[in-house]
Every structure is written in C-alpha cells, then in structure tokens.
Scaffold this motif. Structure first.
Motif, PDB file in Angstrom:
ATOM      1  N   ALA A 327       7.268   3.045 -10.392  1.00 25.79           N
ATOM      2  CA  ALA A 327       6.590   2.271  -9.415  1.00 25.79           C
ATOM      3  C   ALA A 327       5.311   1.747  -9.739  1.00 25.79           C
ATOM      4  N   PHE A 328       4.444   2.744 -10.496  1.00 26.50           N
ATOM      5  CA  PHE A 328       3.230   2.266 -10.981  1.00 26.50           C
ATOM      6  C   PHE A 328       3.449   1.141 -11.938  1.00 26.50           C
ATOM      7  N   PHE A 329       4.106   1.182 -12.975  1.00 30.93           N
ATOM      8  CA  PHE A 329       4.416   0.277 -13.726  1.00 30.93           C
ATOM      9  C   PHE A 329       4.764  -0.970 -13.377  1.00 30.93           C
ATOM     10  N   LYS A 330       5.365  -1.112 -12.289  1.00 26.81           N
ATOM     11  CA  LYS A 330       5.987  -2.192 -11.541  1.00 26.81           C
ATOM     12  C   LYS A 330       5.020  -2.629 -10.430  1.00 26.81           C
ATOM     13  N   ARG A 331       3.781  -2.159 -10.231  1.00 22.79           N
ATOM     14  CA  ARG A 331       2.821  -2.442  -9.127  1.00 22.79           C
ATOM     15  C   ARG A 331       3.469  -2.249  -7.735  1.00 22.79           C
ATOM     16  N   ASP A 332       4.580  -1.609  -7.724  1.00 26.89           N
ATOM     17  CA  ASP A 332       5.329  -1.392  -6.420  1.00 26.89           C
ATOM     18  C   ASP A 332       4.562  -0.285  -5.410  1.00 26.89           C
ATOM     19  N   TYR A 333       3.429  -0.509  -4.959  1.00 25.72           N
ATOM     20  CA  TYR A 333       2.479   0.350  -4.310  1.00 25.72           C
ATOM     21  C   TYR A 333       3.054   1.157  -3.103  1.00 25.72           C
ATOM     22  N   LYS A 334       4.106   0.156  -2.393  1.00 27.51           N
ATOM     23  CA  LYS A 334       4.904   0.702  -1.095  1.00 27.51           C
ATOM     24  C   LYS A 334       5.707   1.959  -1.761  1.00 27.51           C
ATOM     25  N   GLN A 335       6.366   1.665  -2.907  1.00 27.18           N
ATOM     26  CA  GLN A 335       7.304   2.669  -3.406  1.00 27.18           C
ATOM     27  C   GLN A 335       6.466   3.937  -3.600  1.00 27.18           C
ATOM     28  N   VAL A 336       5.225   3.983  -4.157  1.00 20.64           N
ATOM     29  CA  VAL A 336       4.347   5.031  -4.666  1.00 20.64           C
ATOM     30  C   VAL A 336       4.071   5.927  -3.386  1.00 20.64           C
ATOM     31  N   ALA A 337       3.566   5.037  -2.263  1.00 18.07           N
ATOM     32  CA  ALA A 337       3.223   5.641  -0.982  1.00 18.07           C
ATOM     33  C   ALA A 337       4.377   6.528  -0.364  1.00 18.07           C
ATOM     34  N   GLN A 338       5.467   5.926  -0.412  1.00 17.54           N
ATOM     35  CA  GLN A 338       6.773   6.410   0.386  1.00 17.54           C
ATOM     36  C   GLN A 338       7.333   7.770  -0.267  1.00 17.54           C
ATOM     37  N   LEU A 339       7.122   7.658  -1.750  1.00 13.10           N
ATOM     38  CA  LEU A 339       7.658   8.839  -2.684  1.00 13.10           C
ATOM     39  C   LEU A 339       6.618  10.025  -2.398  1.00 13.10           C
ATOM     40  N   HIS A 340       5.385   9.534  -2.231  1.00 16.51           N
ATOM     41  CA  HIS A 340       4.287  10.574  -1.671  1.00 16.51           C
ATOM     42  C   HIS A 340       4.771  11.226  -0.422  1.00 16.51           C
ATOM     43  N   ALA A 358      -4.730   1.850   0.437  1.00 21.11           N
ATOM     44  CA  ALA A 358      -5.595   2.660  -0.467  1.00 21.11           C
ATOM     45  C   ALA A 358      -5.221   2.810  -1.870  1.00 21.11           C
ATOM     46  N   ILE A 359      -3.746   2.997  -2.184  1.00 20.31           N
ATOM     47  CA  ILE A 359      -3.573   2.923  -3.524  1.00 20.31           C
ATOM     48  C   ILE A 359      -3.811   1.667  -4.330  1.00 20.31           C
ATOM     49  N   ARG A 360      -3.224   0.736  -3.659  1.00 18.73           N
ATOM     50  CA  ARG A 360      -3.611  -0.766  -4.139  1.00 18.73           C
ATOM     51  C   ARG A 360      -4.924  -0.871  -4.635  1.00 18.73           C
ATOM     52  N   SER A 361      -5.859  -0.560  -3.528  1.00 17.74           N
ATOM     53  CA  SER A 361      -7.349  -0.638  -4.033  1.00 17.74           C
ATOM     54  C   SER A 361      -7.749   0.319  -5.341  1.00 17.74           C
ATOM     55  N   VAL A 362      -7.117   1.018  -5.420  1.00 15.29           N
ATOM     56  CA  VAL A 362      -7.436   1.831  -6.779  1.00 15.29           C
ATOM     57  C   VAL A 362      -6.609   1.137  -8.136  1.00 15.29           C
ATOM     58  N   CYS A 363      -5.564   0.912  -7.865  1.00 16.79           N
ATOM     59  CA  CYS A 363      -4.729   0.527  -9.245  1.00 16.79           C
ATOM     60  C   CYS A 363      -4.958  -0.975  -9.382  1.00 16.79           C
ATOM     61  N   GLU A 364      -4.844  -2.047  -8.371  1.00 20.89           N
ATOM     62  CA  GLU A 364      -4.997  -3.217  -8.913  1.00 20.89           C
ATOM     63  C   GLU A 364      -6.000  -3.610  -9.547  1.00 20.89           C
ATOM     64  N   PRO A 365      -7.361  -3.198  -9.591  1.00 23.05           N
ATOM     65  CA  PRO A 365      -8.186  -3.659 -10.427  1.00 23.05           C
ATOM     66  C   PRO A 365      -8.208  -3.173 -11.792  1.00 23.05           C
ATOM     67  N   GLN A 378      -7.082   8.139 -16.144  1.00 25.69           N
ATOM     68  CA  GLN A 378      -8.079   8.029 -15.094  1.00 25.69           C
ATOM     69  C   GLN A 378      -7.405   7.051 -13.687  1.00 25.69           C
ATOM     70  N   VAL A 379      -6.387   6.556 -13.877  1.00 24.65           N
ATOM     71  CA  VAL A 379      -5.783   6.091 -12.694  1.00 24.65           C
ATOM     72  C   VAL A 379      -5.243   7.214 -11.911  1.00 24.65           C
ATOM     73  N   LEU A 380      -4.625   8.241 -12.607  1.00 29.33           N
ATOM     74  CA  LEU A 380      -4.237   9.535 -11.857  1.00 29.33           C
ATOM     75  C   LEU A 380      -5.121   9.899 -11.015  1.00 29.33           C
ATOM     76  N   LEU A 381      -6.291  10.206 -11.657  1.00 28.69           N
ATOM     77  CA  LEU A 381      -7.500  10.919 -11.064  1.00 28.69           C
ATOM     78  C   LEU A 381      -8.080  10.132  -9.930  1.00 28.69           C
ATOM     79  N   GLY A 382      -7.905   8.699 -10.000  1.00 27.26           N
ATOM     80  CA  GLY A 382      -8.512   7.970  -8.735  1.00 27.26           C
ATOM     81  C   GLY A 382      -7.632   8.170  -7.546  1.00 27.26           C
ATOM     82  N   LEU A 383      -6.183   8.199  -8.192  1.00 24.06           N
ATOM     83  CA  LEU A 383      -5.170   8.547  -6.921  1.00 24.06           C
ATOM     84  C   LEU A 383      -5.574   9.550  -6.282  1.00 24.06           C
TER      85      LEU A 383
END
Length: 541
Positions: A327-340, A358-365, A378-383
């Motif tokens: 889901a990270f690779f595909k930028r599917d942040y809704k899926q990431v949030a739902q999986l959590h 919140a996840i999008r604000s970390v990953c998108e930049p 670093q992405v993992l730590l930011g999350l």
C-alpha cells in the motif's frame, strides 16, 4: 548489598551525566516534578553536551547489559525523540576479554574432557570479545578449523541484577508518565529479558544456526557455518570457522572487485526471504556479524554469524506487513490506515480519515524525491511518530523486525548508495502475496493441513451430528425465552411451595411446639399467618 551498591553506581552515573533533564518538558504528575526539583546535583553539576550524547555515554558507563538495552531502544523511534534514537545507534558492545585460563576451565567443565583431548589445537587468546561471550580459535582432531564460543563467567548474576533494576524503572515510568501505559515499558523490558537470557544458552543459538542453515541450504546468496553439536553445551558452542571479508571493510571488498550493487540487492532479498518465506529471521545483522565470501566476488555471497537473536512473525503479522508495504508503494494511504485499524495497532475508535491524512502528510513529501533518495527506514520512523498522536500501541513482536529492517537498509546504502530498496522489495512482496492469496496459496495450505484433516475425517459425522444437536437445543432455549418474554407479567401462587409450608405448619402444630396465645389474639394471629403463607407462596410470572 550488591544490588544496593549497583543502585548507588546508577545514581552516580545519572547525576554525572545529568540524565534528569531528559524529563524536562515531559508531562509528569506534580509529585514527580517536585522530586526532580529536589535533586541536589541539578544545582551542582552542569549538563555538558547534548542530552542524547550524555545518555549514550551514561549507558556505556553502566556496562554491557545497559549498552545492549540501549541498542534495542535505538530502534524504537515510537518511544524516543529522533536525536536520542540516532545517538543510541552509536553504542558499541566493546568489553575487555576475560582470562583465557578461565575459558579453558569452562570448556573442560562443560564438555567433560581436557582441552588437549577435545582439540588438536586451542588458542587461549580470544579472537573476539563481547558482553555475553568471547570466541577462541581451535582445530579438531579431524582437521577442521573451528571457533569456540564461551559464555562470560558470572554474567548470569549481573544480567539478573540489571534486568531487575530495569523492571523497577519500567514500572516507575508506567506509573508516573501519562504515555506510560500506551508505550508498555514493562513489556519492552520483558522482551529484552527474554532476548538476553536466550543469548546465555548457546544450545538455542546453535539451534537457530541449524534452522537458518536448513532454510538456505544450497543457496548462493547466504552461507551459514556448520554447528558441531557433539561439542556444544549450554555455555560452550563449537562452530565452523569462516574466512571472509567483514562487510564493513569496504576497501577489502573493492580490492577483490566485489559487485556492490548485487551485494546490496541480495541483502534486501535475504531479509525479505527470511521474514516472508520462512518467518524466521536473523535479528542481529549489524556489520560485526556479517562477512562476504572471498570465493566469487562477481557473484557475492553473504556469511552470517552470531545467531543468538532471531525473530519470527505470525501469519497474520506477515500478511498485514506485506499489505502495508505494498500500500505504501502504491500511495494508498487509506489502505494503510485501515490495515492499522484492522490489525489492532491503533484503537478501534480512531477516525480512519484523520489517520489517513496524517499518514499522507508524512509519506507524500518523501515520494516527491527520486526513489533512490527515499529511505524506507525514515518513512517507517516518521509513521511511528505520527501514530503516537493516535495512541498507536507498541507492538513488541515487531521490535526485532524494525531493528533488522533499519540495519539492512543502512548496510545496503553504505555498500551501494543508489540502492532502490522499494524497487528491490516490491516484486518480491507482490509475488509473495500472489502465492499466499491465489490458487497456489490455497493448494499449499490444503497440502500442509492434509494429514490433520485426514486424521479428523472419521470424527466428522459425529462432530456434525453433535453440532446439529447443539443448534437444535439452542433454538429450543431461544423459543422458551421468547415465550416467557411474551407472557403477561404478574404474580401467581407457587402451589408446591404453599403445600410445603402448610405441611411444616401442621407438623409443628401437632407436636405442640406453638406457643400459647392470649384469647384476644387468635383472629389477628390467623390473619397474619395466612398473609405470610400467601407472601411466601407467591412467585413472579
């Protein structure tokens, strides 16, 4: 007394490095803030240097057990500020060796023979030394070159003492800090205790090595040395000696014309193979435990050492992690949030849309950069830092995985700075998901459970009949409850109870046990008795 002296030393180290100011700005109860204000060294000893550096120096001063605990904490950016987590990665497990004569006596006591009878040669000067054990070189009578790992004498007592103090600190943090319950410090210490005591039993390390060797039998990308079980004991282990280039020796690797890109990509492949194919991974893959074979630099092969710390995941954790990565690779942040949410890593009442934002604000930049500049670690730590705001609970079973992933990525970028971790991992994860979720995954699961199913097959008719009977009884009970619910409410006489009361009264009267009453009382007494009989005989419908 020894524990008291140890506590005094810890207090002195805390004062010397002014670790009390780590709590400045932390939300604490008034009594904790008052106690900190009363510490005398706050006004006598100035704080020299950054707080993270002072913490690292303090842990090194406290000894190897605290160093190892700090190394574990360095992977927990969900627990620590970024500067502290980064500084703790510099902790070095460097301990002076103990006397070689002690090592000889430990080997002879454990294996029941003299060193001369066990080995053709034994070097009493240690090859390497660490906090828990040290290593000596030797040669078997059959000619094989081996290394002999020996547990440091007295280390068990030291570990028990220090772990007990860590538990006390964890209970204190959990009690006085508002976030203590969410971070589960007692569970973190318990996980560390299990890990450190597992390292004290070299039979477990030998078993881990044998398992990993079977998993990569015949592999061209990872070699695991052979364990000599006849020479292995709880505090002694004998293993094949390997000759390779340390992974940290970049000049040595260049001199033998190693293919750095292939070496870095194979490190990623080894990690994901261990985690997702085998669910059994080497969890202490720092540069000191990894060598590269000299045999074929153009087709480099890793050599793994030190198997005291391994990790494993449940099938559920494997599935959630793989789906999160994809889901990270595909930028599917809704899926990431739902999986959590589905996995229970964040509370069930969390607003999935807010969490997604919140996840999008970390990953998108991060995704705006070229892929080769993206650090997955670093992405993992930011999350983790983002999830803290949503009360994400620490997952102790993922501690080793986080640590290993960060080690692998750092190692890979050191070998080949242009390493594209995401592009290397994505095909592997997609193929793993296809195998797990597709027809092949169903067939494999059916094949694995076939013996169990065949064994249970004769019992199926009886189990089916019993299940149907239970359903029938449940339906009957529900029907009775429904009938009772529909019946009009009220009171009625319970005739068996009334008959029993009258029988007892008659028996008492015939026996002459009733007291004599005044002449003017009989009617009142009879009315009172009748009323009591009716009350005791009533029941609610």
């Amino acid at each position: 007394m020894s524990r008291l002296f140890r506590l005094i030393k810890i207090t002195w180290v805390v004062a010397r490095y002014r670790l009390d100011d780590l709590f400045d700005g932390v939300s604490l109860p008034w009594y904790a803030r008052f106690a900190l204000a009363l510490l005398p060294w706050r006004y006598l000893i100035p704080a020299r240097g950054p707080r993270a550096e002072r913490l690292r120096l303090a842990l090194e001063a406290l000894g190897p057990i605290f160093v190892k605990f700090g190394q574990m904490l360095s992977t927990r950016a969900d627990l620590l500020p970024p500067d502290v987590a980064a500084e703790l990665t510099k902790l070095q497990d460097q301990v002076p060796p103990f006397c070689g004569d002690h090592a000889v006596r430990i080997v002879e006591r454990a294996l029941g023979e003299s060193v001369a009878e066990l080995f053709c040669e034994f070097d009493s000067t240690p090859l390497a030394s660490a906090s828990v054990a040290q290593v000596h070189t030797a040669t078997l009578h059959t000619g094989e070159s081996v290394v002999v790992k020996v547990i440091r004498p007295g280390i068990n007592r030291v570990i028990k003492q220090d772990v007990s103090l860590l538990y006390s600190l964890a209970y204190l943090v959990q009690t006085i800090w508002s976030e203590g319950k969410r971070l589960r410090p007692v569970e973190v210490v318990a996980e560390y205790e299990k890990t450190i005591f597992d390292e004290l039993d070299l039979r477990k390390e030998a078993g881990n090595a044998s398992q990993l060797k079977r998993n990569f039998e015949g592999s061209s990308i990872l070699y695991v040395p052979e364990v000599y079980w006849d020479y292995t004991h709880q505090n002694v282990m004998v293993m094949e000696r390997i000759y390779g280039v340390p992974i940290s020796n970049l000049n040595g690797l260049r001199q033998q014309n190693t293919d750095f890109r292939l070496l870095a990509e194979r490190g990623v492949e080894i990690f994901f193979t261990q985690v997702f194919r085998d669910s059994f991974f080497h969890a202490d893959m720092h540069p000191g435990n990894i060598y590269v074979s000299r045999d074929n630099p153009a087709d480099p092969q890793y050599i793994a050492l030190d198997f005291g710390i391994v990790g494993s995941l449940t099938p559920e954790d494997q599935s959630y992690l793989a789906r999160n990565f994809l889901a990270f690779f595909k930028r599917d942040y809704k899926q990431v949030a739902q999986l959590h949410l589905d996995s229970g890593w964040v509370p069930a009442g969390t607003n999935v849309n807010d969490f997604e934002t919140a996840i999008r604000s970390v990953c998108e930049p991060v995704f705006e950069k070229p892929l080769k500049e993206i650090s997955f670690g670093q992405v993992l730590l930011g999350l983790f830092q983002t999830a803290r705001r949503f009360n994400m609970e620490v997952q102790p079973q993922l501690v080793l995985l986080q640590k290993t992933l960060l080690n692998i990525e750092g190692l890979g970028r050191q070998l080949y700075p242009d390493l594209d971790l995401w592009q290397t991992a994505k095909p592997f994860l997609e193929d793993w998901m296809r195998q797990r979720m597709g027809v092949r995954g169903f067939y494999r699961a059916l094949k694995q459970r076939a013996p169990e199913l065949v064994e249970q097959l004769p019992q199926m008719p009886g189990l089916l009949h019993e299940s149907l009977q239970q359903v029938k009884r449940l339906e009957h009970s529900l029907l009775l409850l429904e009938q009772q619910r529909r019946e009009p409410k009220g009171w009625r006489i319970h005739w068996p109870r009334l008959g029993g009361i009258l029988a007892v009264a008659a028996a008492v009267g015939s026996a002459g046990w009733l007291p004599a009453l005044p002449d003017e009382w009989p009617i009142a007494a009879l009315a009172l008795a009748a009323g009591a009989l009716v009350l005791f005989s009533l029941e609610r419908k």
